[in-house]
Design a protein around this motif. Sequence first.
Motif, PDB file in Angstrom:
ATOM      1  N   HIS A  85       0.826  -1.222   0.000  1.00 18.03           N
ATOM      2  CA  HIS A  85       0.000   0.000   0.000  1.00 18.03           C
ATOM      3  C   HIS A  85       0.853   1.262   0.000  1.00 18.03           C
ATOM      4  O   HIS A  85       0.413   2.314   0.470  1.00 18.03           O
ATOM      5  CB  HIS A  85      -0.989  -0.033   1.170  1.00 18.03           C
ATOM      6  CG  HIS A  85      -1.981  -1.156   1.044  1.00 18.03           C
ATOM      7  ND1 HIS A  85      -1.698  -2.427   1.481  1.00 18.03           N
ATOM      8  CD2 HIS A  85      -3.203  -1.221   0.461  1.00 18.03           C
ATOM      9  CE1 HIS A  85      -2.714  -3.227   1.201  1.00 18.03           C
ATOM     10  NE2 HIS A  85      -3.634  -2.525   0.584  1.00 18.03           N
ATOM     11  N   CYS A  90      -4.721   2.306   4.538  1.00 17.78           N
ATOM     12  CA  CYS A  90      -5.836   1.779   3.735  1.00 17.78           C
ATOM     13  C   CYS A  90      -6.902   1.213   4.661  1.00 17.78           C
ATOM     14  O   CYS A  90      -6.613   0.338   5.478  1.00 17.78           O
ATOM     15  CB  CYS A  90      -5.349   0.687   2.786  1.00 17.78           C
ATOM     16  SG  CYS A  90      -6.718  -0.167   1.942  1.00 17.78           S
ATOM     17  N   HIS A 138      -1.442  -7.898   1.592  1.00 20.64           N
ATOM     18  CA  HIS A 138      -2.660  -8.707   1.617  1.00 20.64           C
ATOM     19  C   HIS A 138      -3.217  -8.928   0.213  1.00 20.64           C
ATOM     20  O   HIS A 138      -2.817  -8.281  -0.754  1.00 20.64           O
ATOM     21  CB  HIS A 138      -3.724  -8.114   2.551  1.00 20.64           C
ATOM     22  CG  HIS A 138      -4.437  -6.898   2.045  1.00 20.64           C
ATOM     23  ND1 HIS A 138      -5.454  -6.288   2.752  1.00 20.64           N
ATOM     24  CD2 HIS A 138      -4.317  -6.169   0.898  1.00 20.64           C
ATOM     25  CE1 HIS A 138      -5.899  -5.254   2.069  1.00 20.64           C
ATOM     26  NE2 HIS A 138      -5.238  -5.153   0.940  1.00 20.64           N
ATOM     27  N   SER A 195      -7.188  -3.727  -5.134  1.00 23.62           N
ATOM     28  CA  SER A 195      -7.876  -3.039  -4.061  1.00 23.62           C
ATOM     29  C   SER A 195      -7.099  -3.165  -2.774  1.00 23.62           C
ATOM     30  O   SER A 195      -7.518  -2.732  -1.773  1.00 23.62           O
ATOM     31  CB  SER A 195      -9.268  -3.598  -3.873  1.00 23.62           C
ATOM     32  OG  SER A 195      -9.943  -3.489  -5.086  1.00 23.62           O
TER      33      SER A 195
END
Length: 195
Positions: A85, A90, A138, A195
Amino acid sequence: MLTTPQLDGLVQRLVAAFTEEQDLATRRREVVRLLGEYAHTEGDWKELARFSADHYTRNHVHRDRSFELLVPCSGQGPPTPIHNHEGQDCWMAILDGDIEEVRYAMPPAGHTGPLQSLGARTFATGEVAYIQDEIGLHLVRTASPAHAGVSLHLYAAPYDECNVYCVRTGKITRKRLVNDTVRGRAVGRSGARIS
Ligand SMILES: [Fe+2]
């Protein structure tokens, strides 16, 4: 013309939260509160949610210098790639369905070999997840393939590229992030949808 008064109200409150002079911990708590409140009570995100049969969609809501808000929608396609990220915060608030997050340890520089799994957790509608690079990497996916998963992602600050990792070799690929829609309107650009 799309009408999303509750979502617009959320954006206004988030802009205020990122404008006010306050410490980072207070701001983070406020973001979680606002996202959770919206995810529990409001449904006008449906106006701009768009789905694809074979990939996550990134549906743009708002972006300024401080933060970006997206509504990613997953159908029955594959999960997101494993990604970082970019040193940013996030948050992921679940709007519909259950979303599973699988975490991996951030590999040290120059690492080769499999990524170390940190386990998985499933988030239900109304819950708010948080990740940043110090926590790890992730992937996210809908937890029940028969049911679409919709979430509200807030990135602070916004970024245009991120790392994608091979789970087996640790190899890093740089990916440019693109949106599928802006306020419900298809924009049709090529690139990665992460995402
Ligand atoms: Fe992510």
